[in-house]
Design a protein around this motif. Structure first.
Motif, PDB file in Angstrom:
ATOM      1  N   SER A   1      14.875 -27.123  -0.221  1.00 52.13           N
ATOM      2  CA  SER A   1      13.730 -28.167  -0.251  1.00 52.13           C
ATOM      3  C   SER A   1      14.042 -29.484  -0.323  1.00 52.13           C
ATOM      4  O   SER A   1      14.684 -30.085  -1.364  1.00 52.13           O
ATOM      5  N   VAL A   2      13.935 -30.165   0.961  1.00 49.70           N
ATOM      6  CA  VAL A   2      14.372 -31.712   0.996  1.00 49.70           C
ATOM      7  C   VAL A   2      13.080 -32.192   1.365  1.00 49.70           C
ATOM      8  O   VAL A   2      12.798 -31.848   2.601  1.00 49.70           O
ATOM      9  N   ASP A   3      12.341 -33.112   0.796  1.00 50.94           N
ATOM     10  CA  ASP A   3      11.046 -33.671   1.299  1.00 50.94           C
ATOM     11  C   ASP A   3      11.522 -34.742   2.331  1.00 50.94           C
ATOM     12  O   ASP A   3      10.742 -35.101   3.344  1.00 50.94           O
ATOM     13  N   ILE A   4      12.481 -35.792   2.119  1.00 54.46           N
ATOM     14  CA  ILE A   4      12.760 -36.986   3.013  1.00 54.46           C
ATOM     15  C   ILE A   4      14.308 -37.064   3.059  1.00 54.46           C
ATOM     16  O   ILE A   4      15.041 -36.713   2.418  1.00 54.46           O
ATOM     17  N   VAL A   5      14.477 -37.277   4.523  1.00 56.60           N
ATOM     18  CA  VAL A   5      15.856 -37.782   4.881  1.00 56.60           C
ATOM     19  C   VAL A   5      15.857 -39.321   5.244  1.00 56.60           C
ATOM     20  O   VAL A   5      14.899 -39.655   6.312  1.00 56.60           O
ATOM     21  N   ILE A   6      16.580 -40.155   4.710  1.00 57.52           N
ATOM     22  CA  ILE A   6      16.488 -41.335   5.308  1.00 57.52           C
ATOM     23  C   ILE A   6      18.062 -41.477   5.856  1.00 57.52           C
ATOM     24  O   ILE A   6      18.945 -41.270   5.330  1.00 57.52           O
ATOM     25  N   ASN A   7      18.133 -42.295   7.024  1.00 59.88           N
ATOM     26  CA  ASN A   7      19.109 -42.639   7.687  1.00 59.88           C
ATOM     27  C   ASN A   7      19.336 -43.912   7.513  1.00 59.88           C
ATOM     28  O   ASN A   7      19.061 -45.049   8.047  1.00 59.88           O
ATOM     29  N   PHE A   8      20.370 -44.413   6.705  1.00 64.88           N
ATOM     30  CA  PHE A   8      20.914 -45.820   6.386  1.00 64.88           C
ATOM     31  C   PHE A   8      21.435 -46.205   7.347  1.00 64.88           C
ATOM     32  O   PHE A   8      21.444 -47.590   7.889  1.00 64.88           O
ATOM     33  N   ASP A   9      22.469 -45.515   7.986  1.00 62.57           N
ATOM     34  CA  ASP A   9      23.156 -45.929   9.164  1.00 62.57           C
ATOM     35  C   ASP A   9      22.628 -44.828  10.318  1.00 62.57           C
ATOM     36  O   ASP A   9      22.443 -43.718  10.036  1.00 62.57           O
ATOM     37  N   ILE A  10      22.540 -45.346  11.483  1.00 63.32           N
ATOM     38  CA  ILE A  10      22.176 -44.521  12.633  1.00 63.32           C
ATOM     39  C   ILE A  10      23.426 -43.624  13.155  1.00 63.32           C
ATOM     40  O   ILE A  10      24.297 -44.492  13.404  1.00 63.32           O
ATOM     41  N   PRO A  11      23.275 -42.557  13.227  1.00 62.37           N
ATOM     42  CA  PRO A  11      24.723 -41.907  13.867  1.00 62.37           C
ATOM     43  C   PRO A  11      25.074 -42.122  15.420  1.00 62.37           C
ATOM     44  O   PRO A  11      23.802 -42.414  16.086  1.00 62.37           O
ATOM     45  N   THR A  12      26.026 -42.335  15.677  1.00 62.09           N
ATOM     46  CA  THR A  12      26.336 -42.743  17.055  1.00 62.09           C
ATOM     47  C   THR A  12      25.905 -41.551  18.201  1.00 62.09           C
ATOM     48  O   THR A  12      25.346 -41.923  19.151  1.00 62.09           O
ATOM     49  N   HIS A  13      25.977 -40.329  17.787  1.00 63.21           N
ATOM     50  CA  HIS A  13      25.456 -39.102  18.701  1.00 63.21           C
ATOM     51  C   HIS A  13      24.192 -38.714  18.338  1.00 63.21           C
ATOM     52  O   HIS A  13      23.784 -38.291  17.226  1.00 63.21           O
ATOM     53  N   SER A  14      23.399 -38.470  19.336  1.00 64.48           N
ATOM     54  CA  SER A  14      21.962 -37.730  19.003  1.00 64.48           C
ATOM     55  C   SER A  14      21.940 -36.539  18.419  1.00 64.48           C
ATOM     56  O   SER A  14      21.028 -36.325  17.570  1.00 64.48           O
ATOM     57  N   LYS A  15      22.991 -35.629  18.645  1.00 61.41           N
ATOM     58  CA  LYS A  15      22.887 -34.490  17.886  1.00 61.41           C
ATOM     59  C   LYS A  15      23.347 -34.466  16.593  1.00 61.41           C
ATOM     60  O   LYS A  15      22.637 -33.540  15.651  1.00 61.41           O
ATOM     61  N   ASP A  16      24.023 -35.625  16.048  1.00 61.99           N
ATOM     62  CA  ASP A  16      24.230 -35.756  14.509  1.00 61.99           C
ATOM     63  C   ASP A  16      22.849 -36.160  13.979  1.00 61.99           C
ATOM     64  O   ASP A  16      22.646 -35.882  12.806  1.00 61.99           O
ATOM     65  N   TYR A  17      22.174 -36.947  14.783  1.00 66.92           N
ATOM     66  CA  TYR A  17      20.833 -37.412  13.943  1.00 66.92           C
ATOM     67  C   TYR A  17      19.661 -36.129  13.819  1.00 66.92           C
ATOM     68  O   TYR A  17      19.068 -35.693  12.879  1.00 66.92           O
TER      69      TYR A  17
END
Length: 449
Positions: A322-338
């Motif tokens: 159970s994870v409510d929120i994911v925050i990307n402090f840095d944007i990953p270079t590859h879309s699949k990692d996002y």
């Protein structure tokens, strides 16, 4: 009878674990862990696997693929209980422990013994565990290769099953040569399962080298995010990233949150910043000891810590319910990692939110991600006055974090600013052979065939 009624009457009933051909012992174990209905990948893989075929499984993280390969292996082990029976290669230590736990819970009635062989922990207890002849070894490649070279009496000459899990990640992390060396010393007459989220050219090459006439099972045709995930962005100047992150964490304080950073340094720094400001944050990255990493995960899973600040070590494979929120402090270079990162939330039909911090330098990356997921992120609303009020306190916490990290560096603690997302800098390659640059001992390897 109408054509509609005819179609309905002839439609196949939904699959059950029993209809897939699993034995009673495994059905009872599945009941005990409250796993009642097979997932798509399990429905497709298990019948072919029980027929003894090699399998290529293309499935995203969270699809239930561990049970898809563990259940057939356990059933074959029940029929032929012999020594070291299966070896599973995984890209990260945490995933290796998680796979082992699944084998042991599903094989509890059989008394299945597993050994986890990963870097970051002493080799002697691992050698003792291997000497006890476990049924299943779950390993990261480099540490397994080290034991094949250095641990007397250990070999894979009688291995019946080889599993390459998260194969695309294994190869992204430059484990290719190590895997080749392992393949040279295991029996050619074996059953092999290869699971990957994507079929890259490297994975296709590995498939040709390791599988014979495999059945290909694909349950996710393209990368996408689930419909229950709400995706937002925050457009901010680079200099204001820290204060906007703290603003978000403060506004979402009742939720469980994973914050993803690109570097080990930022994961460590932001953890100190958040703790200084009174938030219960814990870090997870490849330069922590194995006990620290497992401890951080355990605290976050149990709810003892609300915030996990992590590099991409935590983006794939790990089962955090159970994870409510994911925050990307840095944007990953590859879309699949996002997609892997935001896939930590909104799992198993639940809803979730992701928020990505976008600076003036990140616009092209966001547009590329939106093109891949075929969805536009929405703007997250903010209160500028509240952010302004936080600025001074956040800047002071940042100075405290910088001093604390400087002290750790002076004691030889941490290498700063290092990527933790893959490749040769990734400490999650984690193995004595690879990290120390130890040359492969061809003579010892030859003796183990």
């Amino acid at each position: 009878m109408s054509s509609t009624e005819l179609e309905e009457s002839s439609a196949a009933p939904p699959a059950t674990f029993k209809s897939l051909g699993l034995i009673d012992s495994l059905l009872q174990a599945l009941e005990q862990v409250n796993h009642k209905v097979p997932t798509d990948i399990q429905t497709e893989v298990i019948p072919h696997a029980l027929e003894g075929k090699d399998i290529i499984g293309v499935a995203s993280t969270g699809s239930g693929k561990t049970a898809a390969f563990a259940l057939p292996i356990l059933q074959k082990l029940w029929e032929e209980p012999k020594g070291l029976f299966a070896c599973v290669l995984a890209p990260t230590r945490e995933l290796a422990y998680q796979i082992s736990q699944q084998f042991e819970s599903l094989g509890s009635d059989m008394g299945v013994r597993c050994a986890v062989i990963v870097g970051g922990v002493p080799t002697v207890p691992q050698a003792v565990a291997l000497a006890k002849k476990p049924h299943v070894v779950v390993a990261t490649p480099g540490r397994l290769l080290w034991h094949l070279q250095e641990t007397k009496g250990f070999g894979l000459a009688n291995l019946k099953f080889l599993v390459l899990d998260e194969a695309d990640r294994l190869l992204d992390m430059d484990f290719g040569q190590v895997i080749d060396d392992i393949l040279k010393v295991i029996p050619k007459q074996r059953t092999t399962y290869l699971f990957s989220a994507t079929m890259t050219s490297k994975v296709a090459k590995l498939q040709r080298a390791s599988l014979k006439n495999p059945v290909r099972v694909e349950v996710a045709g393209k990368y996408q995010t689930v419909s229950t995930l709400l995706q937002y962005y925050l457009f901010i100047p680079l200099k204001d990233k820290d204060v906007n992150l703290v603003y978000l964490v403060n506004a979402l304080a009742q939720n469980s949150i994973i914050i993803f950073t690109r570097t080990v340094h930022d994961a460590a720094r932001l953890t100190i910043v958040l703790r200084t400001l009174g938030f219960s944050a814990v870090p997870l990255h490849g330069q922590l000891s194995q006990s620290q990493r497992l401890g951080a995960l355990a605290k976050f899973k149990s709810g003892g810590r609300k915030i996990l600040v992590a590099t991409d070590v935590a983006s794939r494979g790990l089962d955090i319910p159970s994870v409510d929120i994911v925050i990307n402090f840095d944007i990953p270079t590859h879309s699949k990692d996002y997609i892997h990162r935001v896939g930590r939330t909104a799992r198993a039909g639940r809803s979730g939110k992701s928020i990505t911090l976008v600076t003036q330098y990140d616009v092209e990356l966001v547009q590329r991600i939106e093109s891949v997921i075929e969805k536009k992120m929405e703007l997250w609303p903010t209160e500028k006055e509240e952010i302004a009020l936080l600025t001074e306190r956040v800047n002071e916490a940042g100075r405290i974090a910088a001093n604390e990290l400087k002290e750790q560096d002076s004691k030889g603690g941490r290498k700063r600013g290092r990527s933790d997302g893959g490749g040769r800098d990734d400490k999650d390659r984690d193995d004595d052979v690879v990290e120390a640059g130890m040359p492969v001992n061809k003579k010892k390897m030859k003796n183990r065939r």
